[in-house]
Design a protein around this motif. Sequence first.
Motif, PDB file in Angstrom:
ATOM      1  N   ARG A  40       0.812  -1.218   0.000  1.00  0.00           N
ATOM      2  CA  ARG A  40       0.000   0.000   0.000  1.00  0.00           C
ATOM      3  C   ARG A  40       0.850   1.275   0.000  1.00  0.00           C
ATOM      4  O   ARG A  40       0.569   2.203  -0.744  1.00  0.00           O
ATOM      5  CB  ARG A  40      -0.960  -0.026   1.195  1.00  0.00           C
ATOM      6  CG  ARG A  40      -1.970   1.115   1.189  1.00  0.00           C
ATOM      7  CD  ARG A  40      -2.968   0.942   2.319  1.00  0.00           C
ATOM      8  NE  ARG A  40      -3.723  -0.283   2.146  1.00  0.00           N
ATOM      9  CZ  ARG A  40      -4.768  -0.407   1.324  1.00  0.00           C
ATOM     10  NH1 ARG A  40      -5.145   0.618   0.588  1.00  0.00           N
ATOM     11  NH2 ARG A  40      -5.418  -1.545   1.239  1.00  0.00           N
ATOM     12  N   PRO A  41       1.923   1.360   0.823  1.00  0.00           N
ATOM     13  CA  PRO A  41       2.764   2.574   0.753  1.00  0.00           C
ATOM     14  C   PRO A  41       3.400   2.772  -0.627  1.00  0.00           C
ATOM     15  O   PRO A  41       3.517   3.902  -1.097  1.00  0.00           O
ATOM     16  CB  PRO A  41       3.821   2.332   1.836  1.00  0.00           C
ATOM     17  CG  PRO A  41       3.201   1.380   2.778  1.00  0.00           C
ATOM     18  CD  PRO A  41       2.337   0.497   1.954  1.00  0.00           C
ATOM     19  N   MET A  42       3.796   1.680  -1.292  1.00  0.00           N
ATOM     20  CA  MET A  42       4.393   1.817  -2.619  1.00  0.00           C
ATOM     21  C   MET A  42       3.354   2.305  -3.632  1.00  0.00           C
ATOM     22  O   MET A  42       3.646   3.148  -4.486  1.00  0.00           O
ATOM     23  CB  MET A  42       4.990   0.484  -3.050  1.00  0.00           C
ATOM     24  CG  MET A  42       5.584   0.490  -4.467  1.00  0.00           C
ATOM     25  SD  MET A  42       6.898   1.717  -4.699  1.00  0.00           S
ATOM     26  CE  MET A  42       8.230   0.939  -3.804  1.00  0.00           C
ATOM     27  N   ILE A  43       2.144   1.766  -3.559  1.00  0.00           N
ATOM     28  CA  ILE A  43       1.085   2.226  -4.472  1.00  0.00           C
ATOM     29  C   ILE A  43       0.806   3.707  -4.266  1.00  0.00           C
ATOM     30  O   ILE A  43       0.653   4.477  -5.220  1.00  0.00           O
ATOM     31  CB  ILE A  43      -0.189   1.379  -4.263  1.00  0.00           C
ATOM     32  CG1 ILE A  43       0.039  -0.048  -4.769  1.00  0.00           C
ATOM     33  CG2 ILE A  43      -1.380   2.008  -4.975  1.00  0.00           C
ATOM     34  CD1 ILE A  43      -1.088  -1.005  -4.471  1.00  0.00           C
ATOM     35  N   ARG A  44       0.757   4.130  -2.999  1.00  0.00           N
ATOM     36  CA  ARG A  44       0.517   5.546  -2.722  1.00  0.00           C
ATOM     37  C   ARG A  44       1.666   6.413  -3.254  1.00  0.00           C
ATOM     38  O   ARG A  44       1.444   7.484  -3.817  1.00  0.00           O
ATOM     39  CB  ARG A  44       0.353   5.744  -1.213  1.00  0.00           C
ATOM     40  CG  ARG A  44      -0.087   7.144  -0.830  1.00  0.00           C
ATOM     41  CD  ARG A  44      -0.255   7.289   0.653  1.00  0.00           C
ATOM     42  NE  ARG A  44      -1.305   6.412   1.158  1.00  0.00           N
ATOM     43  CZ  ARG A  44      -1.608   6.311   2.454  1.00  0.00           C
ATOM     44  NH1 ARG A  44      -0.934   7.008   3.358  1.00  0.00           N
ATOM     45  NH2 ARG A  44      -2.576   5.512   2.847  1.00  0.00           N
ATOM     46  N   LEU A  45       2.904   5.945  -3.080  1.00  0.00           N
ATOM     47  CA  LEU A  45       4.058   6.693  -3.594  1.00  0.00           C
ATOM     48  C   LEU A  45       3.999   6.826  -5.118  1.00  0.00           C
ATOM     49  O   LEU A  45       4.240   7.902  -5.675  1.00  0.00           O
ATOM     50  CB  LEU A  45       5.345   5.989  -3.166  1.00  0.00           C
ATOM     51  CG  LEU A  45       6.653   6.528  -3.759  1.00  0.00           C
ATOM     52  CD1 LEU A  45       6.886   7.952  -3.320  1.00  0.00           C
ATOM     53  CD2 LEU A  45       7.816   5.643  -3.381  1.00  0.00           C
TER      54      LEU A  45
ATOM     55  N   ALA B 183     -10.325   7.840   0.170  1.00  0.00           N
ATOM     56  CA  ALA B 183     -10.586   9.266  -0.084  1.00  0.00           C
ATOM     57  C   ALA B 183      -9.343   9.951  -0.645  1.00  0.00           C
ATOM     58  O   ALA B 183      -9.433  10.788  -1.554  1.00  0.00           O
ATOM     59  CB  ALA B 183     -11.026   9.942   1.217  1.00  0.00           C
ATOM     60  N   GLU B 184      -8.177   9.583  -0.127  1.00  0.00           N
ATOM     61  CA  GLU B 184      -6.939  10.167  -0.640  1.00  0.00           C
ATOM     62  C   GLU B 184      -6.700   9.775  -2.093  1.00  0.00           C
ATOM     63  O   GLU B 184      -6.280  10.597  -2.927  1.00  0.00           O
ATOM     64  CB  GLU B 184      -5.767   9.688   0.228  1.00  0.00           C
ATOM     65  CG  GLU B 184      -4.412  10.281  -0.146  1.00  0.00           C
ATOM     66  CD  GLU B 184      -4.324  11.741   0.208  1.00  0.00           C
ATOM     67  OE1 GLU B 184      -3.418  12.398  -0.319  1.00  0.00           O
ATOM     68  OE2 GLU B 184      -5.159  12.238   0.993  1.00  0.00           O
ATOM     69  N   GLN B 185      -7.000   8.516  -2.445  1.00  0.00           N
ATOM     70  CA  GLN B 185      -6.858   8.081  -3.835  1.00  0.00           C
ATOM     71  C   GLN B 185      -7.798   8.835  -4.761  1.00  0.00           C
ATOM     72  O   GLN B 185      -7.418   9.262  -5.852  1.00  0.00           O
ATOM     73  CB  GLN B 185      -7.127   6.580  -3.939  1.00  0.00           C
ATOM     74  CG  GLN B 185      -6.031   5.711  -3.360  1.00  0.00           C
ATOM     75  CD  GLN B 185      -6.351   4.236  -3.476  1.00  0.00           C
ATOM     76  OE1 GLN B 185      -7.372   3.878  -4.051  1.00  0.00           O
ATOM     77  NE2 GLN B 185      -5.492   3.389  -2.924  1.00  0.00           N
ATOM     78  N   LEU B 186      -9.064   9.025  -4.309  1.00  0.00           N
ATOM     79  CA  LEU B 186     -10.022   9.791  -5.124  1.00  0.00           C
ATOM     80  C   LEU B 186      -9.537  11.217  -5.333  1.00  0.00           C
ATOM     81  O   LEU B 186      -9.638  11.774  -6.437  1.00  0.00           O
ATOM     82  CB  LEU B 186     -11.397   9.789  -4.450  1.00  0.00           C
ATOM     83  CG  LEU B 186     -12.159   8.458  -4.460  1.00  0.00           C
ATOM     84  CD1 LEU B 186     -13.464   8.604  -3.691  1.00  0.00           C
ATOM     85  CD2 LEU B 186     -12.458   8.019  -5.890  1.00  0.00           C
ATOM     86  N   ARG B 187      -9.013  11.825  -4.269  1.00  0.00           N
ATOM     87  CA  ARG B 187      -8.525  13.202  -4.398  1.00  0.00           C
ATOM     88  C   ARG B 187      -7.358  13.286  -5.382  1.00  0.00           C
ATOM     89  O   ARG B 187      -7.298  14.192  -6.226  1.00  0.00           O
ATOM     90  CB  ARG B 187      -8.092  13.726  -3.028  1.00  0.00           C
ATOM     91  CG  ARG B 187      -7.701  15.194  -3.019  1.00  0.00           C
ATOM     92  CD  ARG B 187      -7.200  15.599  -1.643  1.00  0.00           C
ATOM     93  NE  ARG B 187      -5.970  14.925  -1.299  1.00  0.00           N
ATOM     94  CZ  ARG B 187      -4.767  15.295  -1.748  1.00  0.00           C
ATOM     95  NH1 ARG B 187      -4.651  16.317  -2.566  1.00  0.00           N
ATOM     96  NH2 ARG B 187      -3.690  14.646  -1.376  1.00  0.00           N
ATOM     97  N   LEU B 188      -6.444  12.333  -5.282  1.00  0.00           N
ATOM     98  CA  LEU B 188      -5.296  12.327  -6.193  1.00  0.00           C
ATOM     99  C   LEU B 188      -5.738  12.112  -7.646  1.00  0.00           C
ATOM    100  O   LEU B 188      -5.226  12.756  -8.560  1.00  0.00           O
ATOM    101  CB  LEU B 188      -4.319  11.224  -5.782  1.00  0.00           C
ATOM    102  CG  LEU B 188      -3.535  11.464  -4.488  1.00  0.00           C
ATOM    103  CD1 LEU B 188      -2.792  10.205  -4.097  1.00  0.00           C
ATOM    104  CD2 LEU B 188      -2.564  12.623  -4.660  1.00  0.00           C
TER     105      LEU B 188
END
Length: 524
Positions: A188-193, A280-285
């Motif tokens: 998950r941290p890698m996907i977010r990065l 929510a963070e993914q939607l915002r990005l």
Amino acid sequence: MLSLFRDEHAYRGCYHIEQTVSFFDGQLAIAKSESKRYYLQAVLLRKPASSWAIQQYRSLNHPLVIPCEEVFADKNYLVLVRPYEPIHPLYEAVAEQRDESQLIEWTKQLLDLAKKLKEKSLPMYLLPDPRNIGLNQHHQLRVLFCGIEQITSPQPPMSWGTFLFSALSGEFPDAPLKRLPRGFSASRPMIRLIEKTLGEKSFNQILEQIDQFEKRKENQGSGTLFSRWFSGSEPTGVKSPPPVPPMPATKQIESSGSQTLPPAESEMVLEEEPLQQDYAEQLRLQYELLRHEQLEQQRLEMEQQIRQMQEMLAQQQRELEKLQQEQRNKLKAKPSQALQVDSPPEKEQEREEEQEKTTEKQKRAKLEKKKRPTNEKAPAEQEAQILPESETPDAKADSSETSHSSADDKERASEELKRLKQEWTEWKAREHERLEKEREQRRAVEKELRQKLEALKKERLEWERQEKEKQDLKQKEYEQRKQALLQQLGLATEESGPSTGTKPRKKKRNAKQANSHSTEEHKE
């Protein structure tokens, strides 16, 4: 694409090609020269490379970049010669190890290299593609190609987020990714990065995202409060409660039925809130990325339209200048015809009349020659007979050729004259139209200026009328006040008049003085 290297051929007579592959917009070959092996890379140029650029390639020195021993300029390519060393592709090494922390460490080294390349006198760039990067036998990073901005091709098409995706998945998209495809597996941290660095170009921002990734990884490694509860290990310094005695089977079943949540379900409830935050963070990005893409696309479309308009205007300007130059050349080459074209119709008629007169004179002269006696023709006939027979046909042929050539020249001259007249009339018509348009525009501007002037005059008259009305009102107010003061003074004199005979006169005199003072103040 032009191929500079071919298998089993010698490049420049000394580099014997062993193997070639296509490498982005150019070629990459392994060659041998004097028992040494080399990499030969053909880099496509966007514009000719200067000696300064070639010298910068030769002097480039960085531990991650394979140095250039020689640089050649060959047609539209720049050929870089580097010493050969076996290189293991980066994406294969990542697939074998599956170590995200090691990949992040390599990415930080590459970012440091990209920053130093950007600071060169001729700014350079790193091509962030796993096919351009590998590991040597000592497990150290090696970079094959670094380009110079505005000179070499390709320009870096990949973002750093796309680089991380390609290194982990082994897929190489043709364009930078806008979002991660479905089915991509990573932590998950890698996907977010990766999502936060897909459209990011600033080195500092990317390094900040990498720092956040490392902090998340550390938190996952040390474990949170909930992970300690549900894991089998116990924190040091905390005593475990005494073991509970085993219950009978019936009691175990009853107790299991009375339990509200098993451990797995409780863990899901506890992790539900951070999952929602991540979503929510993914939607915002994703929204920010879409908005950024739309704005970038609009900007590119506007720039393309502006470039097209500028090119059209420049082309029209060049065509107009070319036509004007051709017209000037024609007028210079044939000044007589230009004079004939420029002459008014009266002079043309005079010339035509003169030509008709000359033709009539020639006809009369021919008739007179025919009417002369044969005695006069005899000497000429004798002279013609004296000439050798071989010369007479040639003379006739020459005369016929000269007559034909003169007729052809006349026809060409007449056609050229007609064409010039036609061009002159067309040019006159165009000039007339242009002048008419300018006159119409001038009339429209004059009309608009007259309207504005009339409006200003009307405003001035209205302002004068309003000022006059104000002055009249002030004058009336002044008269009313004056009358009121005079009436008050008159009443005062009447009241003080019967007492003595001298005092009323003084008051009247005082009233006159006050009246004179008030008139002076009004005038001022």
